[in-house]
Design an enzyme around this catalytic site. Sequence first.
Site, PDB file in Angstrom:
ATOM      1  N   ASN A  30     124.657  36.480  44.657  1.00 50.21           N
ATOM      2  CA  ASN A  30     123.355  35.892  44.342  1.00 50.21           C
ATOM      3  C   ASN A  30     123.590  34.859  43.232  1.00 50.21           C
ATOM      4  O   ASN A  30     123.659  35.204  42.055  1.00 50.21           O
ATOM      5  CB  ASN A  30     122.412  37.016  43.893  1.00 50.21           C
ATOM      6  CG  ASN A  30     121.030  36.510  43.530  1.00 50.21           C
ATOM      7  OD1 ASN A  30     120.781  35.299  43.498  1.00 50.21           O
ATOM      8  ND2 ASN A  30     120.130  37.434  43.256  1.00 50.21           N
TER       9      ASN A  30
ATOM     10  N   ARG B 169     122.473  35.240  48.923  1.00 50.77           N
ATOM     11  CA  ARG B 169     121.071  34.894  48.772  1.00 50.77           C
ATOM     12  C   ARG B 169     120.986  33.369  48.793  1.00 50.77           C
ATOM     13  O   ARG B 169     121.639  32.691  47.992  1.00 50.77           O
ATOM     14  CB  ARG B 169     120.552  35.411  47.444  1.00 50.77           C
ATOM     15  CG  ARG B 169     119.111  35.045  47.233  1.00 50.77           C
ATOM     16  CD  ARG B 169     118.630  35.541  45.901  1.00 50.77           C
ATOM     17  NE  ARG B 169     117.188  35.408  45.815  1.00 50.77           N
ATOM     18  CZ  ARG B 169     116.484  35.893  44.816  1.00 50.77           C
ATOM     19  NH1 ARG B 169     117.075  36.553  43.839  1.00 50.77           N
ATOM     20  NH2 ARG B 169     115.185  35.737  44.797  1.00 50.77           N
TER      21      ARG B 169
ATOM     22  N   HIS C 272     110.723  34.742  47.268  1.00 49.15           N
ATOM     23  CA  HIS C 272     110.892  36.181  46.986  1.00 49.15           C
ATOM     24  C   HIS C 272     110.884  37.011  48.274  1.00 49.15           C
ATOM     25  O   HIS C 272     110.585  38.201  48.258  1.00 49.15           O
ATOM     26  CB  HIS C 272     109.791  36.720  46.042  1.00 49.15           C
ATOM     27  CG  HIS C 272     109.957  36.281  44.623  1.00 49.15           C
ATOM     28  ND1 HIS C 272     108.883  35.926  43.825  1.00 49.15           N
ATOM     29  CD2 HIS C 272     111.052  36.134  43.858  1.00 49.15           C
ATOM     30  CE1 HIS C 272     109.315  35.578  42.634  1.00 49.15           C
ATOM     31  NE2 HIS C 272     110.636  35.691  42.627  1.00 49.15           N
TER      32      HIS C 272
ATOM     33  N   GLY D 269     108.431  39.591  38.006  1.00 46.14           N
ATOM     34  CA  GLY D 269     109.656  39.554  37.218  1.00 46.14           C
ATOM     35  C   GLY D 269     109.630  38.300  36.376  1.00 46.14           C
ATOM     36  O   GLY D 269     108.561  37.765  36.065  1.00 46.14           O
TER      37      GLY D 269
ATOM     38  N   ARG E  30     107.672  29.287  33.879  1.00 48.91           N
ATOM     39  CA  ARG E  30     107.043  28.356  34.841  1.00 48.91           C
ATOM     40  C   ARG E  30     105.521  28.463  34.755  1.00 48.91           C
ATOM     41  O   ARG E  30     104.982  29.549  34.551  1.00 48.91           O
ATOM     42  CB  ARG E  30     107.494  28.678  36.270  1.00 48.91           C
ATOM     43  CG  ARG E  30     108.929  28.276  36.546  1.00 48.91           C
ATOM     44  CD  ARG E  30     109.391  28.753  37.905  1.00 48.91           C
ATOM     45  NE  ARG E  30     110.384  29.808  37.790  1.00 48.91           N
ATOM     46  CZ  ARG E  30     110.795  30.585  38.784  1.00 48.91           C
ATOM     47  NH1 ARG E  30     110.286  30.442  39.992  1.00 48.91           N
ATOM     48  NH2 ARG E  30     111.700  31.514  38.584  1.00 48.91           N
TER      49      ARG E  30
ATOM     50  N   MET F  67     108.536  39.596  28.848  1.00 49.33           N
ATOM     51  CA  MET F  67     107.340  40.443  28.715  1.00 49.33           C
ATOM     52  C   MET F  67     107.538  41.544  27.681  1.00 49.33           C
ATOM     53  O   MET F  67     106.642  41.847  26.894  1.00 49.33           O
ATOM     54  CB  MET F  67     106.984  41.039  30.082  1.00 49.33           C
ATOM     55  CG  MET F  67     105.784  41.938  30.068  1.00 49.33           C
ATOM     56  SD  MET F  67     104.279  41.123  29.446  1.00 49.33           S
ATOM     57  CE  MET F  67     103.763  40.181  30.879  1.00 49.33           C
ATOM     58  N   ARG F  68     108.737  42.140  27.681  1.00 49.66           N
ATOM     59  CA  ARG F  68     108.967  43.228  26.721  1.00 49.66           C
ATOM     60  C   ARG F  68     108.803  42.720  25.288  1.00 49.66           C
ATOM     61  O   ARG F  68     108.171  43.372  24.450  1.00 49.66           O
ATOM     62  CB  ARG F  68     110.380  43.790  26.914  1.00 49.66           C
ATOM     63  CG  ARG F  68     110.472  45.251  26.698  1.00 49.66           C
ATOM     64  CD  ARG F  68     111.796  45.809  27.127  1.00 49.66           C
ATOM     65  NE  ARG F  68     112.609  44.842  27.900  1.00 49.66           N
ATOM     66  CZ  ARG F  68     113.772  45.142  28.423  1.00 49.66           C
ATOM     67  NH1 ARG F  68     114.278  46.338  28.271  1.00 49.66           N
ATOM     68  NH2 ARG F  68     114.459  44.246  29.093  1.00 49.66           N
TER      69      ARG F  68
ATOM     70  N   ILE G 187     108.771  43.466  35.466  1.00 47.29           N
ATOM     71  CA  ILE G 187     107.499  43.789  34.802  1.00 47.29           C
ATOM     72  C   ILE G 187     106.724  44.804  35.646  1.00 47.29           C
ATOM     73  O   ILE G 187     106.192  45.789  35.123  1.00 47.29           O
ATOM     74  CB  ILE G 187     106.655  42.508  34.586  1.00 47.29           C
ATOM     75  CG1 ILE G 187     107.424  41.509  33.709  1.00 47.29           C
ATOM     76  CG2 ILE G 187     105.311  42.854  33.976  1.00 47.29           C
ATOM     77  CD1 ILE G 187     106.804  40.108  33.657  1.00 47.29           C
TER      78      ILE G 187
ATOM     79  N   GLU H 281     107.777  47.032  37.669  1.00 53.31           N
ATOM     80  CA  GLU H 281     108.375  48.366  37.674  1.00 53.31           C
ATOM     81  C   GLU H 281     108.296  49.039  36.313  1.00 53.31           C
ATOM     82  O   GLU H 281     108.254  50.260  36.223  1.00 53.31           O
ATOM     83  CB  GLU H 281     109.853  48.277  38.092  1.00 53.31           C
ATOM     84  CG  GLU H 281     110.048  47.904  39.545  1.00 53.31           C
ATOM     85  CD  GLU H 281     111.478  47.500  39.875  1.00 53.31           C
ATOM     86  OE1 GLU H 281     112.411  47.993  39.206  1.00 53.31           O
ATOM     87  OE2 GLU H 281     111.662  46.680  40.801  1.00 53.31           O
ATOM     88  N   ASN H 282     108.301  48.227  35.241  1.00 50.45           N
ATOM     89  CA  ASN H 282     108.499  48.814  33.907  1.00 50.45           C
ATOM     90  C   ASN H 282     107.324  48.729  32.953  1.00 50.45           C
ATOM     91  O   ASN H 282     107.312  49.432  31.950  1.00 50.45           O
ATOM     92  CB  ASN H 282     109.710  48.153  33.235  1.00 50.45           C
ATOM     93  CG  ASN H 282     110.990  48.425  33.991  1.00 50.45           C
ATOM     94  OD1 ASN H 282     111.359  49.581  34.172  1.00 50.45           O
ATOM     95  ND2 ASN H 282     111.638  47.377  34.468  1.00 50.45           N
TER      96      ASN H 282
ATOM     97  N   GLU I  26     117.005  43.346  46.005  1.00 49.70           N
ATOM     98  CA  GLU I  26     117.308  42.203  46.882  1.00 49.70           C
ATOM     99  C   GLU I  26     118.756  42.239  47.358  1.00 49.70           C
ATOM    100  O   GLU I  26     119.054  41.876  48.504  1.00 49.70           O
ATOM    101  CB  GLU I  26     117.009  40.889  46.129  1.00 49.70           C
ATOM    102  CG  GLU I  26     115.517  40.693  45.924  1.00 49.70           C
ATOM    103  CD  GLU I  26     115.159  39.829  44.731  1.00 49.70           C
ATOM    104  OE1 GLU I  26     115.661  40.123  43.614  1.00 49.70           O
ATOM    105  OE2 GLU I  26     114.387  38.883  44.892  1.00 49.70           O
TER     106      GLU I  26
END
Length: 393
Positions: A9, A93, A181, A210, A241, A284-285, A329, A331-332, A379
Site C-alpha cells: 500500500n 492498493r 475507500h 480515519g 482536507r 483526532m486523539r 476515529i 473504531e477508537n 484494507e
Amino acid sequence: MTDAILVVNAGSSSVKVELFAADDALASLLSGQIEAIGLAPRLHLRDAAGATVADEAWPQGEGPRDHRAALAAIGAAVARAAGQRRIVAVGHRVVHGGAALAAPVVIDPAIRAELAALTPLAPLHQPHNLAGIDAMADLHPGVMQVACFDTAFHRGHPRVADTFALPRAFYQRGIRRYGFHGLSYAYIAMRLAAVAPALAGGRVVVAHLGNGASMCAIRDGRSIDSTMGFTALDGLPMGTRSGQIDPGVLLHLLTTEGYDAAALTRLLYHDSGLKGLSGLSSDMRALEQARTAEATEAIGYFVYRIRKELGALAAALGGLDGLVFTAGIGENSAAVRAAVCTGMDWLGIALDDQANARGETVISAPGSRVQVLRLPTDEERMIAIETLRLLLR
Ligand code: AMP
C-alpha cells in the site's frame, strides 16, 4: 517453502506492507511500513506476534530519498524477514481504476499503461502506486501482481450518483463521482455478512472515519452512493482536507486573492480540515485531549458534517437499517460515535452508551430500529483476499 502473498500500500509519504500465508485462512505473517519518505525515513517490520523483526531509521536527508528507493528498501527487508516463505503474488492498493476497472485485475503491460493513463485523475496518489508496482516487478520478476482499486466498489453507482450537473461531454471525459475507500467498504460489506447477516441484505451507511474520511451508502452489499466524488477531497472534512466546499470559494481565491493551482492544492489537501479549523492538529486523539475552544469546534464541525451526510445517504437509500463506524476515529473514538448518534432517534438510532464506551461490536440499544456497529476495517486483508482469488482462478 510455504507460499505467501505480499500486499503493498504505497501512499504519499509512507509505504505499508503485509505478508499473508497464501491459503484460505490468510494468516498474517509480517507487517510494517516505511514512513517519512524524503524526510527522515524510518522502516519497521513486526511478526505476527508483534515482535520487531526489522527497525531502521535514517537521519534527515539520508537513507531512501524517494518512493522508488523506499520501496526497494522495504521490499528487501520483507524478503530477508520472510525466511522460508516464497512470495507467489503481490497485491497492490491502487487508488484509481477509472470508469472501466470495476474489479481487481492481474497487472500486465496493457493494464500498467491503463493505470498510468489515469494519473491525471489522481496525481497525488497514482504515481506512488505505479512506483510500487514497478519496484515489486524488479524485486520479484515473473511473480503475479494484482491491482485492487479504491474506486472499484463504487462502479455500480446509478448515473445520478455518478455525475455532476455539468454539460454532458464532461462525463464522457471522465469527470465523474468515482468514490474512494472502496477496499475498506468492500471489507466491511464482507464482514457484515458474517457478523450481521440481516444487515448484509439491507440499507447500511458505513462511516470510514480515519485521517481520510468518507461515508458510503450500501444496499444489498453494493455501494449506491458515497460522499467522495471526483477526488478524495469531497464530502466530510478530514485530517488536513477540507471536504465539501462551495466551488465559488475556489473561484474567489483564484480571481481575487492571487491563488494558483499549487496554492489551492496546498490549502485544500494539506492545511484544511481538522488541522485548519483547530489551528492545532490533524489528529483526532490530540484534539480530544487538547480541549481548546478551537479543537472542540473542529470536532463539532466534523460531527455535524457526518450527521448531515448520514441523513442524505439514508434518503438516497430510502431508509436505514444499519450504521457502521470504522477506521481510526470510527473504531477508537467513543465520543465521536456518541456525538454522531445523539438525537438521531428520528432516524431510528438509539445508542447503548455502555456498549459504545466499551467499544463492542454492536453498540445500539436492544430496541434500536437501526443497528449500529463498530467494525475494524482491514484494507490489506481485502487486497490479500482478492489477490488469492485471482491466484487460484
Ligand atoms: P486512520 O487514518 O484510519 O489510521 O485514522 C487516524 C485517525 O484516527 C487519527 O485522527 C487518530 O487520531 C484517530 N485515532 C486513533 N486512535 C484514536 C483514539 N483512541 N481516540 C480518538 N482518535 C483516535
